[in-house]
Design a protein around this motif. Structure first.
Motif, mmCIF file in Angstrom:
data_model
loop_
_atom_site.group_PDB
_atom_site.id
_atom_site.type_symbol
_atom_site.label_atom_id
_atom_site.label_comp_id
_atom_site.label_asym_id
_atom_site.label_seq_id
_atom_site.Cartn_x
_atom_site.Cartn_y
_atom_site.Cartn_z
ATOM 1 N N ALA A 87 14.705 -13.817 -2.882
ATOM 2 C CA ALA A 87 13.664 -14.800 -3.207
ATOM 3 C C ALA A 87 12.507 -14.141 -3.931
ATOM 4 O O ALA A 87 11.897 -14.729 -4.817
ATOM 5 N N ILE A 88 12.173 -12.913 -3.552
ATOM 6 C CA ILE A 88 11.046 -12.204 -4.139
ATOM 7 C C ILE A 88 11.365 -10.713 -4.184
ATOM 8 O O ILE A 88 12.067 -10.192 -3.305
ATOM 9 N N ARG A 89 10.884 -10.055 -5.235
ATOM 10 C CA ARG A 89 11.035 -8.616 -5.347
ATOM 11 C C ARG A 89 9.684 -8.043 -5.776
ATOM 12 O O ARG A 89 9.143 -8.456 -6.797
ATOM 13 N N VAL A 90 9.156 -7.117 -4.987
ATOM 14 C CA VAL A 90 7.891 -6.451 -5.314
ATOM 15 C C VAL A 90 8.204 -4.982 -5.501
ATOM 16 O O VAL A 90 8.919 -4.399 -4.688
ATOM 17 N N GLU A 91 7.690 -4.389 -6.575
ATOM 18 C CA GLU A 91 7.922 -2.971 -6.833
ATOM 19 C C GLU A 91 6.586 -2.274 -7.066
ATOM 20 O O GLU A 91 5.752 -2.777 -7.821
ATOM 21 N N VAL A 92 6.378 -1.154 -6.407
ATOM 22 C CA VAL A 92 5.129 -0.404 -6.572
ATOM 23 C C VAL A 92 5.468 1.052 -6.874
ATOM 24 O O VAL A 92 6.312 1.645 -6.198
ATOM 25 N N ALA A 93 4.811 1.604 -7.893
ATOM 26 C CA ALA A 93 4.968 3.019 -8.232
ATOM 27 C C ALA A 93 3.660 3.738 -7.961
ATOM 28 O O ALA A 93 2.589 3.239 -8.312
ATOM 29 N N ALA A 94 3.748 4.899 -7.321
ATOM 30 C CA ALA A 94 2.541 5.680 -7.026
ATOM 31 C C ALA A 94 2.892 7.152 -7.074
ATOM 32 O O ALA A 94 4.071 7.525 -7.043
ATOM 33 N N ALA A 95 1.872 8.000 -7.111
ATOM 34 C CA ALA A 95 2.129 9.443 -7.052
ATOM 35 C C ALA A 95 2.730 9.781 -5.684
ATOM 36 O O ALA A 95 3.638 10.609 -5.585
ATOM 37 N N HIS A 96 2.201 9.107 -4.641
ATOM 38 C CA HIS A 96 2.646 9.399 -3.279
ATOM 39 C C HIS A 96 3.016 8.129 -2.528
ATOM 40 O O HIS A 96 2.483 7.064 -2.813
ATOM 41 N N ARG A 97 3.888 8.273 -1.530
ATOM 42 C CA ARG A 97 4.500 7.081 -0.926
ATOM 43 C C ARG A 97 3.566 6.248 -0.064
ATOM 44 O O ARG A 97 3.727 5.035 0.005
ATOM 45 N N LYS A 98 2.568 6.853 0.601
ATOM 46 C CA LYS A 98 1.746 6.089 1.554
ATOM 47 C C LYS A 98 1.059 4.931 0.857
ATOM 48 O O LYS A 98 1.124 3.788 1.302
ATOM 49 N N ALA A 99 0.431 5.219 -0.288
ATOM 50 C CA ALA A 99 -0.257 4.153 -1.035
ATOM 51 C C ALA A 99 0.738 3.107 -1.528
ATOM 52 O O ALA A 99 0.444 1.912 -1.549
ATOM 53 N N ALA A 100 1.930 3.560 -1.921
ATOM 54 C CA ALA A 100 2.949 2.627 -2.426
ATOM 55 C C ALA A 100 3.383 1.658 -1.331
ATOM 56 O O ALA A 100 3.471 0.443 -1.554
ATOM 57 N N PHE A 101 3.635 2.174 -0.119
ATOM 58 C CA PHE A 101 4.024 1.303 0.999
ATOM 59 C C PHE A 101 2.898 0.330 1.334
ATOM 60 O O PHE A 101 3.150 -0.877 1.521
ATOM 61 N N GLU A 102 1.666 0.837 1.440
ATOM 62 C CA GLU A 102 0.540 -0.028 1.816
ATOM 63 C C GLU A 102 0.297 -1.099 0.770
ATOM 64 O O GLU A 102 0.066 -2.265 1.091
ATOM 65 N N ALA A 103 0.342 -0.722 -0.509
ATOM 66 C CA ALA A 103 0.107 -1.699 -1.577
ATOM 67 C C ALA A 103 1.195 -2.762 -1.584
ATOM 68 O O ALA A 103 0.923 -3.959 -1.755
ATOM 69 N N CYS A 104 2.441 -2.341 -1.385
ATOM 70 C CA CYS A 104 3.556 -3.290 -1.405
ATOM 71 C C CYS A 104 3.388 -4.326 -0.285
ATOM 72 O O CYS A 104 3.517 -5.529 -0.518
#
Lengths: 139, 80
Positions: A87-104
């Motif tokens: 139904a939905i796909r969100v993709e986040v790219a970051a230098a490091h994973r913590k910010a990517a998980f939190e933003a997603c």
């Protein structure tokens, strides 16, 4: 990356890699077979297209400002979906994973809270209901 | 009287029987317009449970309407 609506099945295609991105987080929301004790046969998403894209883009912009990420994108499907469909796909790219998980996680919450998209579930018994609307009505 | 272009979604679209229309109205604010429509078409939500978009921006329900405004009443959303 941007915010898109689609009537086509969402493919699991990753974006082209960014040189500075060490971490990519992808969230896929799929149609599940039960909700609040009811067995779901299928569901429909309806959108106020122009506003959904506008609000969705604002959410992604806000995420880029709020979190230490490089890019964020979202696709939301509309129309009639079957069990298991994305139904939905969100993709986040970051230098490091913590910010990517939190933003997603934040983006998914904001999309659910604010984007003008509605969901109608069709149940095994043959009836159907608008989520968040019909349940608020007096019986 | 003002001509207002209205779009209907979800349960409002089902109750009204169409997705959009342009109608003349004496309503001064979005809330007044909603209350008129809700009474005429048996909309099942109180105005307090509904948001409004005027010209593609979320606005308060007390927003005054202008001739030619594009209005959509937004029932509780359920995307994602």
């Amino acid at each position: 990356m941007d915010f898109q609506l689609t009537r086509e099945p969402i493919e699991a295609l990753p974006s082209s890699p960014l040189d500075r991105a060490g971490g990519y987080v992808v969230f896929e929301g799929r149609v599940r077979c039960e909700n609040e004790g009811r067995e779901v046969r299928s569901l429909e998403y309806e959108a106020f297209d122009e506003m959904a894209v506008r609000v969705g883009e604002e959410i992604l912009q806000a995420a880029r400002a709020k979190f230490d990420i490089l890019e964020a994108g979202c696709v939301h499907r509309i129309g009639h979906l079957q069990i298991g469909d994305r139904a939905i796909r969100v993709e986040v790219a970051a230098a490091h994973r913590k910010a990517a998980f939190e933003a997603c996680d934040w983006i998914v919450d904001e999309v659910k809270r604010n984007v003008p998209i509605w969901k109608k579930e069709h149940y095994l018994e043959g009836d159907s209901g608008w989520i968040g609307i019909d349940s608020t009505l007096p019986t | 009287m003002k001509q207002i272009h209205i779009r209907y979604f979800a349960v409002f679209r089902e109750r009204r029987g169409l997705g959009e229309e342009t109608i003349p109205t004496t309503a001064d604010t979005a809330k007044e317009l909603y209350d008129q429509l809700a009474a005429n078409h048996d909309f099942p939500l109180a105005s307090s449970a509904v948001r409004v978009s005027v010209n593609l921006e979320f606005r308060p329900m007390g927003t005054k309407l202008q001739e030619g405004d594009q209005v959509a009443f937004i029932p509780p959303v359920a995307g994602g």
